[in-house]
Scaffold this motif. Structure first.
Motif, short mmCIF file in Angstrom:
data_model
loop_
_atom_site.label_atom_id
_atom_site.label_comp_id
_atom_site.label_asym_id
_atom_site.label_seq_id
_atom_site.Cartn_x
_atom_site.Cartn_y
_atom_site.Cartn_z
N GLY A 167 -6.68 3.93 11.41
CA GLY A 167 -6.06 3.40 10.19
C GLY A 167 -4.84 4.22 9.83
O GLY A 167 -4.65 4.61 8.68
N GLY A 186 -5.40 -2.80 16.68
CA GLY A 186 -6.73 -3.38 16.70
C GLY A 186 -7.57 -2.90 15.55
O GLY A 186 -7.09 -2.22 14.64
N ASP A 237 -4.41 1.00 14.34
CA ASP A 237 -4.32 0.27 13.07
C ASP A 237 -4.29 -1.23 13.35
O ASP A 237 -3.80 -1.68 14.38
N VAL A 238 -4.81 -2.01 12.39
CA VAL A 238 -4.76 -3.48 12.52
C VAL A 238 -3.36 -4.02 12.30
O VAL A 238 -3.07 -5.15 12.68
N GLY A 295 -7.14 9.32 4.18
CA GLY A 295 -6.87 8.36 3.10
C GLY A 295 -8.10 7.87 2.36
O GLY A 295 -8.00 7.01 1.49
N GLU A 328 -4.49 14.53 -0.99
CA GLU A 328 -4.83 14.78 0.41
C GLU A 328 -3.66 15.49 1.11
O GLU A 328 -3.85 16.41 1.90
N GLU A 370 -13.30 -1.01 13.81
CA GLU A 370 -14.74 -1.33 13.84
C GLU A 370 -15.13 -2.02 15.15
O GLU A 370 -16.30 -2.14 15.45
N CYS A 408 0.83 4.35 -2.77
CA CYS A 408 0.72 5.79 -2.46
C CYS A 408 1.72 6.62 -3.26
O CYS A 408 1.52 7.82 -3.45
N GLY A 448 -1.66 3.57 9.55
CA GLY A 448 -0.65 3.02 8.65
C GLY A 448 0.73 3.54 8.99
O GLY A 448 1.12 3.57 10.17
N LYS A 458 1.26 11.32 6.34
CA LYS A 458 0.60 12.63 6.28
C LYS A 458 0.35 13.19 7.68
O LYS A 458 0.19 14.41 7.86
N PHE A 467 0.83 -1.20 0.00
CA PHE A 467 0.00 0.00 0.00
C PHE A 467 0.87 1.26 0.00
O PHE A 467 0.57 2.23 -0.70
#
Ligand SMILES: C[S@@+](CC[C@H](N)C(=O)[O-])C[C@H]1O[C@@H](n2cnc3c(N)ncnc32)[C@H](O)[C@@H]1O
Length: 332
Positions: free
Chosen positions: A93, A147, A120-121, A169, A69, A150, A58, A95, A99, A54
């Protein structure tokens, strides 16, 4: 630029998954692959390899959302921070939190910066970005929550001051409409009267620009899309052949969203021993791996309002390709 005093710096982590990550993946995969129209949630694509892919996406010339962004933040971060008085940035999220630095810089310049909370997961992304940020911003407190945003937002630490909750993002576009509305409601419930939400949304634009962004000429988006199959192979002992699936990225104009799929090149049978499942794909059958909704100002304002939030500021780029919305509880 002003920085907080080094003596205050500290890093802490919480892993909210508590070993249930595998169970959730197993349940979601079982659920998604046994439906008449097969579907997998995009969050599982972000293991360490997926996150690294990912980050490469970007940087691609076709992938305009990140640099657009960023350009909005470069121009508006100071104004956004002045409007919020935030001393704490919470990013969902997060990441690699690239930014994020623009917001942290603006908070440092306003002399309000105290804490950054990364959610973030991807464990590695949280740990590495936390280490980098504590080095770059001496005295900054960093809390990493590893984690699922959601499921684990009740694990956020109590606010230490006015909080800016950033969801950048265009990741909000990955939710289906009903879940998105529920999620915005959850976020609204987390905000006190002195807090704000900063929401990044990709905007509706021409098909060619959108489809190129999700299907680049170097094939990195395709590689990222197929990564979810490698994750399932590793975690559930499955035997997906990623090369047996073609990357498909189409703009669904009616629903104003990108629809990302994997199409079986030929009929195939995949075995997933950990969940006792054998799944068959017909030749040409498609498996949806992601949606990415595209927005208009009216839609963002209406959805925020339905969640009990009021749009306080709307920042966009010169092409109107991407937007950053600042919102606060409507009751304020
Ligand atoms: C599209 S990337 C955006 C990354 C970064 N915020 C940016 O703007 O470039 C989505 C990020 O959200 C994380 N993510 C996706 N689904 C998640 C979930 N359900 N809970 C927590 N993090 C998630 C991914 O690991 C990834 O880092």
């Amino acid at each position: 630029m002003k920085r907080p005093t080094p003596a205050l710096g500290a890093t802490s982590f919480e892993d909210a998954r508590e070993g249930d990550g595998w169970r959730t993946l197993a349940e979601d995969v079982l659920d998604g692959l046994t439906r008449p129209f097969k579907e997998l949630p995009p969050k599982y694509a972000y293991d360490s390899r997926g996150s690294a892919l990912f980050d490469r996406i970007c940087e691609l010339p076709e992938y305009y959302p990140t640099r657009t962004e960023r350009s909005i933040l470069e121009r508006a971060a100071g104004e956004l921070i002045a409007a919020t008085g935030a001393s704490e940035l919470v990013e969902l999220g997060s990441g690699s939190a690239t930014k994020t630095r623009l917001l942290l810089d603006a908070m440092a310049a306003a002399d309000t910066l105290q804490r950054f909370v990364a959610v973030d997961v991807t464990e590695r992304a949280v740990r590495e970005s936390a280490a980098e940020l504590t080095r770059e911003y001496p005295g900054l407190q960093v809390h990493g929550l590893i984690g699922d945003f959601e499921r684990h937002l009740d694990r956020l630490p109590p606010a230490t001051g006015p909080r800016l909750l950033a969801f950048l993002g265009g990741t909000i576009g990955n939710f289906a409409p009903a879940s998105r509305q529920r999620f915005l409601g959850t976020i609204a419930g987390l905000l006190s009267d002195r807090d704000h939400l900063l929401l990044g949304t990709d905007l509706v634009k021409d098909r060619a620009t959108l489809e190129a962004a999700y299907d680049d000429s170097d094939g990195i988006s395709a590689e990222f899309n197929r990564n979810i199959l490698l994750v399932i192979n590793r975690e559930l002992g499955a035997n997906f052949d990623p090369a047996g699936f073609q990357h498909v990225a189409r703009f669904d104009a009616e629903n104003e969203r990108m629809d990302i799929r994997l199409r079986a090149r030929e009929a195939q049978e995949v075995v997933l021993p950990a969940i006792d499942l054998t799944v068959r794909f017909a030749a040409g059958e498609e498996l949806r791996t992601e949606i990415s909704s595209k927005f208009t100002r009216e839609r963002v304002a209406a959805e925020l309002s339905a969640a009990g939030l009021a749009l306080a500021a709307w920042h966009t780029d010169e092409n109107d390709w991407f937007a950053l919305s600042l919102a606060r509880p409507a009751s304020v």
